[in-house]
Design a protein around this motif. Structure first.
Motif, mmCIF file in Angstrom:
data_model
loop_
_atom_site.group_PDB
_atom_site.id
_atom_site.type_symbol
_atom_site.label_atom_id
_atom_site.label_comp_id
_atom_site.label_asym_id
_atom_site.label_seq_id
_atom_site.Cartn_x
_atom_site.Cartn_y
_atom_site.Cartn_z
ATOM 1 N N LYS A 220 9.466 0.700 64.395
ATOM 2 C CA LYS A 220 10.330 0.950 65.291
ATOM 3 C C LYS A 220 11.764 0.581 64.503
ATOM 4 C CE LYS A 220 11.608 -1.449 68.848
ATOM 5 N NZ LYS A 220 11.675 -2.046 70.066
ATOM 6 N N ASN A 221 11.686 -0.617 63.849
ATOM 7 C CA ASN A 221 13.066 -1.225 63.216
ATOM 8 C C ASN A 221 13.259 -0.286 61.926
ATOM 9 O OD1 ASN A 221 13.263 -3.205 65.090
ATOM 10 N ND2 ASN A 221 12.095 -4.747 63.560
ATOM 11 N N ILE B 86 14.968 11.303 64.083
ATOM 12 C CA ILE B 86 15.419 9.952 64.174
ATOM 13 C C ILE B 86 16.658 10.049 65.310
ATOM 14 C CG2 ILE B 86 16.720 8.013 63.294
ATOM 15 C CD1 ILE B 86 15.281 8.324 60.667
ATOM 16 N N CYS B 87 17.259 10.964 65.175
ATOM 17 C CA CYS B 87 18.544 10.847 66.151
ATOM 18 C C CYS B 87 18.095 11.425 67.606
ATOM 19 C CB CYS B 87 19.728 11.836 65.826
ATOM 20 S SG CYS B 87 20.567 11.395 64.214
ATOM 21 N N GLY B 88 17.077 12.201 67.644
ATOM 22 C CA GLY B 88 16.513 12.683 68.930
ATOM 23 C C GLY B 88 15.717 11.632 69.579
ATOM 24 N N VAL B 89 15.053 10.746 68.889
ATOM 25 C CA VAL B 89 14.201 9.679 69.413
ATOM 26 C C VAL B 89 15.250 8.655 69.886
ATOM 27 C CG1 VAL B 89 12.527 7.706 69.175
ATOM 28 C CG2 VAL B 89 12.194 9.818 68.177
ATOM 29 N N ARG B 90 16.581 8.335 68.931
ATOM 30 C CA ARG B 90 17.326 7.361 69.414
ATOM 31 C C ARG B 90 18.139 7.655 70.645
ATOM 32 N NH1 ARG B 90 19.366 3.815 71.019
ATOM 33 N NH2 ARG B 90 20.730 2.202 70.488
ATOM 34 N N ARG C 91 25.781 10.040 78.814
ATOM 35 C CA ARG C 91 26.216 11.439 79.773
ATOM 36 C C ARG C 91 24.974 12.012 80.035
ATOM 37 N NH1 ARG C 91 29.328 14.902 75.455
ATOM 38 N NH2 ARG C 91 27.678 15.073 73.537
ATOM 39 N N GLU C 92 24.899 13.072 81.100
ATOM 40 C CA GLU C 92 23.636 13.635 81.523
ATOM 41 C C GLU C 92 23.242 14.735 80.512
ATOM 42 O OE1 GLU C 92 25.146 15.581 85.228
ATOM 43 O OE2 GLU C 92 25.432 13.795 86.274
ATOM 44 N N SER C 93 24.151 15.224 79.230
ATOM 45 C CA SER C 93 23.640 15.935 78.584
ATOM 46 C C SER C 93 22.712 15.370 77.439
ATOM 47 C CB SER C 93 24.649 16.744 78.077
ATOM 48 O OG SER C 93 25.531 15.948 77.421
ATOM 49 N N THR C 94 22.771 14.040 77.507
ATOM 50 C CA THR C 94 21.993 13.408 76.198
ATOM 51 C C THR C 94 20.745 13.693 76.197
ATOM 52 O OG1 THR C 94 23.243 11.466 76.502
ATOM 53 C CG2 THR C 94 21.433 11.122 75.308
ATOM 54 N N ASP C 95 19.803 14.083 77.278
ATOM 55 C CA ASP C 95 18.357 14.405 77.278
ATOM 56 C C ASP C 95 18.241 15.677 76.593
ATOM 57 O OD1 ASP C 95 19.650 15.204 79.309
ATOM 58 O OD2 ASP C 95 18.009 15.030 80.697
ATOM 59 N N SER D 217 13.864 6.206 79.955
ATOM 60 C CA SER D 217 14.027 6.058 78.527
ATOM 61 C C SER D 217 12.768 5.638 77.627
ATOM 62 C CB SER D 217 15.333 5.277 77.996
ATOM 63 O OG SER D 217 15.120 3.891 78.384
ATOM 64 N N LEU D 218 12.762 5.893 76.527
ATOM 65 C CA LEU D 218 11.591 5.277 75.799
ATOM 66 C C LEU D 218 11.607 3.898 75.903
ATOM 67 C CD1 LEU D 218 11.602 7.864 72.695
ATOM 68 C CD2 LEU D 218 10.318 7.940 74.725
ATOM 69 N N THR D 219 12.638 3.227 75.879
ATOM 70 C CA THR D 219 12.737 1.777 75.939
ATOM 71 C C THR D 219 11.767 1.127 76.943
ATOM 72 O OG1 THR D 219 15.021 1.886 75.166
ATOM 73 C CG2 THR D 219 14.095 -0.308 76.128
ATOM 74 N N TYR D 220 11.400 1.946 78.154
ATOM 75 C CA TYR D 220 10.967 1.435 79.275
ATOM 76 C C TYR D 220 9.351 2.132 79.434
ATOM 77 C CZ TYR D 220 15.881 -0.093 80.125
ATOM 78 O OH TYR D 220 17.028 -0.775 80.132
#
Length: 285
Positions: A162-163, A189-193, A203-207, A248-251
């Motif tokens: 992940k790092n 990488i940008c999509g996963v980030r 903002r709402e359009s991030t996903d 989010s993927l963090t959780y």
């Protein structure tokens, strides 16, 4: 399962839960992850033999309701007497309740294969140079793990990959790879980030943006890699819906569960504190 100790073939399997109503910052703490059952054996447990009694206990909890401030709710909620804490977990219909495990799908499978494929195309001297830079990368003190080199992929942990994914790959490979290859990996990488971001902080359009990036990455994947367009790659198409439904993927990953397993395995001999805290655990051997 996780190895119990080095001197024996015993392994440990855990059946743990968490309270989904808690905020993510509290949800994945060890104290807030009840352990329902534990199996210690040399072979993989039979699922019905192991979890039959545990599931019956959960059903009994749902039927009888829960006691809150000396008051037991008996209101019929979706066919159950009383609304259990686990109600929102156990009653989520399939396939909505299925969450792609980001730690294994993206990190330990797909991105690890991508790094291995790219590493094979590099010269040995260049691989050693990149490995040295990855190992010497400086991180803040609150980072539990640093990064390993390409030569150590067989022993790498998900948190280390992940790092590399979020912080190490683009800075250390941008002068090595062709622009088209680097740009293609940057889509992933940008999509996963973006999917790591919280709903409240972006903002709402991030996903939607993340979904478009991952779609484009998937469409052009066979131009750069062979024999890697598999089911694991396809699962990334469902990250968009998982983000909308579960956060989010963090959780939504298994890092907390594996940390709990490691903690229990390291304290296998027990202490007075652990015996007191784990006295309600249901153990089968």
């Amino acid at each position: 399962g996780i190895n119990w100790c080095k001197s024996t073939k015993l392994k440990m399997w855990l059946f743990s839960t968490f309270v989904i109503e808690l905020p993510p910052t509290l949800r994945y703490r060890r104290a807030n992850m009840p352990l329902i059952s534990m199996w210690v054996a040399c072979k993989e447990p039979g699922i019905h033999l192991w979890l039959n009694e545990s599931v019956q206990m959960l059903k009994l909890l749902k039927t009888n309701g829960i006691l809150v401030n000396d008051f037991t709710s008996k209101i019929n909620v979706y066919g159950h007497l009383g609304k259990c804490i686990l109600d929102s977990i156990l009653d989520v219909p399939l396939p909505t309740s299925i969450i792609c495990d980001y730690g294994h799908v993206s990190l330990l499978r797909h991105f690890k294969d991508v790094i291995r494929s790219i590493g094979r195309a590099l010269s040995p001297s260049l691989r050693k140079t990149i490995d040295s830079k990855l190992r010497r990368q400086v991180f803040p003190l609150y980072f539990k793990r640093k990064m390993r080199g390409i030569e150590e992929l067989s022993y790498i942990k998900a948190s280390e990959i992940k790092n590399i994914l979020l912080y190490g790959f683009l800075p250390h490979f941008h002068n090595v790879l062709p622009c088209n290859v680097l740009g293609h990996i940057a889509l992933f990488i940008c999509g996963v980030r973006l999917l790591h971001s919280s709903h409240k902080k972006v903002r709402e359009s991030t996903d939607d943006i993340a979904n478009e990036l991952l779609k484009m990455y998937h469409e052009h994947h066979n131009f750069y890699y062979t024999y890697m367009e598999n089911f694991v790659l396809h699962l990334h198409a469902h990250y968009f819906m998982n983000y909308k439904l579960h956060g989010s993927l963090t959780y939504v990953n298994t890092f907390a569960q594996e940390d709990l397993m490691g903690s229990i395995a390291s304290d296998r001999n027990g202490t007075y504190r652990n015996i007191y805290e784990n006295s309600s655990f249901f153990v089968k051997t």
